[in-house]
Write an enzyme that holds these catalytic residues in place. Structure first.
Site, mmCIF file in Angstrom:
data_model
loop_
_atom_site.group_PDB
_atom_site.id
_atom_site.type_symbol
_atom_site.label_atom_id
_atom_site.label_comp_id
_atom_site.label_asym_id
_atom_site.label_seq_id
_atom_site.Cartn_x
_atom_site.Cartn_y
_atom_site.Cartn_z
ATOM 1 N N LYS A 35 0.871 -1.119 0.029
ATOM 2 C CA LYS A 35 0.129 0.333 0.087
ATOM 3 C C LYS A 35 0.851 1.375 -0.171
ATOM 4 O O LYS A 35 2.415 1.365 0.142
ATOM 5 C CB LYS A 35 -0.626 -0.047 0.881
ATOM 6 N N ARG A 130 -10.890 0.143 14.638
ATOM 7 C CA ARG A 130 -10.399 1.072 13.465
ATOM 8 C C ARG A 130 -11.437 0.906 13.021
ATOM 9 O O ARG A 130 -12.398 0.714 13.298
ATOM 10 C CB ARG A 130 -9.026 0.864 13.622
ATOM 11 N N TYR A 253 18.641 28.845 9.827
ATOM 12 C CA TYR A 253 16.933 29.330 10.461
ATOM 13 C C TYR A 253 16.593 29.369 11.793
ATOM 14 O O TYR A 253 16.849 28.081 12.462
ATOM 15 C CB TYR A 253 15.771 28.354 9.457
ATOM 16 N N MET A 301 14.375 23.919 3.264
ATOM 17 C CA MET A 301 13.830 23.188 2.596
ATOM 18 C C MET A 301 14.525 22.409 1.437
ATOM 19 O O MET A 301 14.195 21.078 1.227
ATOM 20 C CB MET A 301 12.849 23.761 1.634
HETATM 21 C C1 LIG Z 1 -0.839 -1.644 6.443
HETATM 22 C C2 LIG Z 1 -0.919 -2.965 6.951
HETATM 23 C C3 LIG Z 1 -0.977 -3.953 7.429
HETATM 24 C C4 LIG Z 1 0.600 -3.935 7.079
HETATM 25 O O1 LIG Z 1 1.626 -3.500 8.360
HETATM 26 P P1 LIG Z 1 3.115 -3.470 9.041
HETATM 27 O O2 LIG Z 1 2.878 -2.608 10.319
HETATM 28 O O3 LIG Z 1 3.788 -2.670 7.763
HETATM 29 O O4 LIG Z 1 3.560 -4.482 8.691
HETATM 30 C C5 LIG Z 1 -1.194 -5.498 7.271
HETATM 31 N N1 LIG Z 1 -2.551 -5.912 7.253
HETATM 32 C C6 LIG Z 1 -3.612 -4.239 7.825
HETATM 33 C C7 LIG Z 1 -4.932 -4.548 7.440
HETATM 34 C C8 LIG Z 1 -2.723 -2.782 7.751
HETATM 35 O O5 LIG Z 1 -3.630 -2.239 6.999
#
Ligand SMILES: *Cc1c(COP(=O)(O)O)cnc(C)c1O
Length: 356
Positions: A35, A130, A253, A301
């Site tokens: 992802k 969640r 800065y 930056m």
């Molecule tokens: C992002 C995610 C993972 C992977 O998580 P990591 O901590 O990067 O291994 C697995 N399952 C779900 C549902 C996720 O959203």
């Protein structure tokens, strides 16, 4: 590309890290989580190196379609399921596996016109609050889905909020067991932390993300040094300027750093517009020609200043590693009050990336 800032993606490290996952979970199939454009590494750049995986997990349709168009034929899992009922047409067309976490999705699946049944991951709320069905409502969701002609293979899925904690799975696993009671179902529960540290949660499919990229899923509890994981991304640049400070001179800065004595510093062509964290304080590690030193003052930056006292041989053109093999991304993240995940995902589009 004349600006000397760039990232490299190490294909061998990806293959190696997938092998580490296989060793850690030898009886499970592996969803490689790609992802967020493979955690900032670029799906198109990394998926070939992970092609030994059993499936890819991600959450937006564009990324799923990209994988299909590039020739990936094995499973793809949509971790957050579909966002609108219309998405089912694409799920059908590209043969994606979808998670289902809400009743409206069950209704949408019941109504959809599909060419063939779609495989489903029924998501349970393990206590993280969640996504997912509460354990006591899971059976009803499961039975309803099971009765739909549009639904093919079904797997029970949950996600852990605190899998880096040695005790972090005790309560969540009870909730998963409650949801799964009496169901003869495959399960997919484990993120990276559970893949490394909780074999009792491996079951049929593990879902590692961050460890494939060679960074730690744990802020405080656990160290990945003994796992043999290798960093995949290196961010590097060069020294493009030198200043010789006298005692009391300010740097950058807000003059957030003042020299305590005479000090030679280097100006590095990398800043927060490249994805380096602006919150990294004085003292954040960097490496110059393999010698460890530190940032000084505020990150700009496009540039940052670093201490050259430990490396008197360094000058204009010296190679600086911001993270990679010499400086762990986790150490930079820790100094900046964040996690390696955020840094790699934030690699800026302007940074040229080379696959090695
Ligand atoms: C992002 C995610 C993972 C992977 O998580 P990591 O901590 O990067 O291994 C697995 N399952 C779900 C549902 C996720 O959203």
């Amino acid at each position: 590309m004349s600006r000397p800032t760039g990232a490299t993606i190490n294909q061998q490290a990806l293959r190696h890290n997938l092998a580490v996952v296989r060793q850690a979970a030898p009886h499970s199939r592996v969803w490689s989580v790609v992802k967020a454009n493979a955690y900032g590494h670029g799906i198109a750049r990394v998926w070939h190196s992970l092609a030994e995986t059993d499936g890819f997990a991600l959450l937006n349709m564009e990324e799923a379609i990209l994988l299909r168009e590039q020739g990936w034929k094995k499973p793809i899992l949509l971790l957050e399921g579909f966002f609108h009922a219309d998405d089912l047409a694409l799920i059908d067309r590209y043969r994606l596996t979808t998670s289902v976490h809400s009743n409206w999705q069950i209704q949408a699946l019941a109504k959809a016109q599909l060419s063939a049944p779609v495989d489903v991951y029924v998501k349970i709320n393990s206590g993280m609050n969640r996504l997912g069905f509460r354990p006591e409502l899971a059976q009803a969701a499961w039975q309803k889905l099971r009765s739909l002609l549009n639904v093919g293979e079904m797997t029970l899925m949950a996600h852990f909020a605190d899998a880096e904690n040695p005790q972090g799975l005790v309560e969540p696993m009870k909730r998963v067991a409650l949801a799964a009671e009496g169901l003869d179902c495959p399960r997919s529960l484990s993120n990276s932390a559970a893949t490394l540290w909780h074999p009792q949660a491996h079951f049929d499919w593990v879902r590692p993300g961050i460890i494939l990229y060679g960074a730690s899923p744990s802020g405080d509890w656990q160290d990945i040094a003994s796992t043999g994981l290798q960093p995949v991304m290196t961010l590097s640049s060069e020294i493009i300027g030198i200043q010789q400070l006298s005692a009391g001179d300010g740097v950058g800065y807000g003059y957030r750093y003042h020299a305590g004595a005479s000090q030679r510093i280097g100006i590095v062509a990398c800043g927060y517009a490249d994805g380096y964290p602006r919150h990294a304080p004085t003292g954040t590690p960097v490496s110059v020609d393999g010698i460890r030193t530190q940032t000084l003052g505020a990150i700009s930056m496009d540039m940052m200043m670093i201490d050259l006292e430990p490396c008197p041989q360094a000058g204009i053109g010296s190679k600086v590693e911001l993270w990679g093999n010499a400086v762990k991304i986790d150490d930079v993240a820790k100094a900046a009050g964040t996690v390696g995940y955020e840094l790699m995902c934030a690699l800026a589009p302007r940074v040229p990336v080379e696959v090695i």
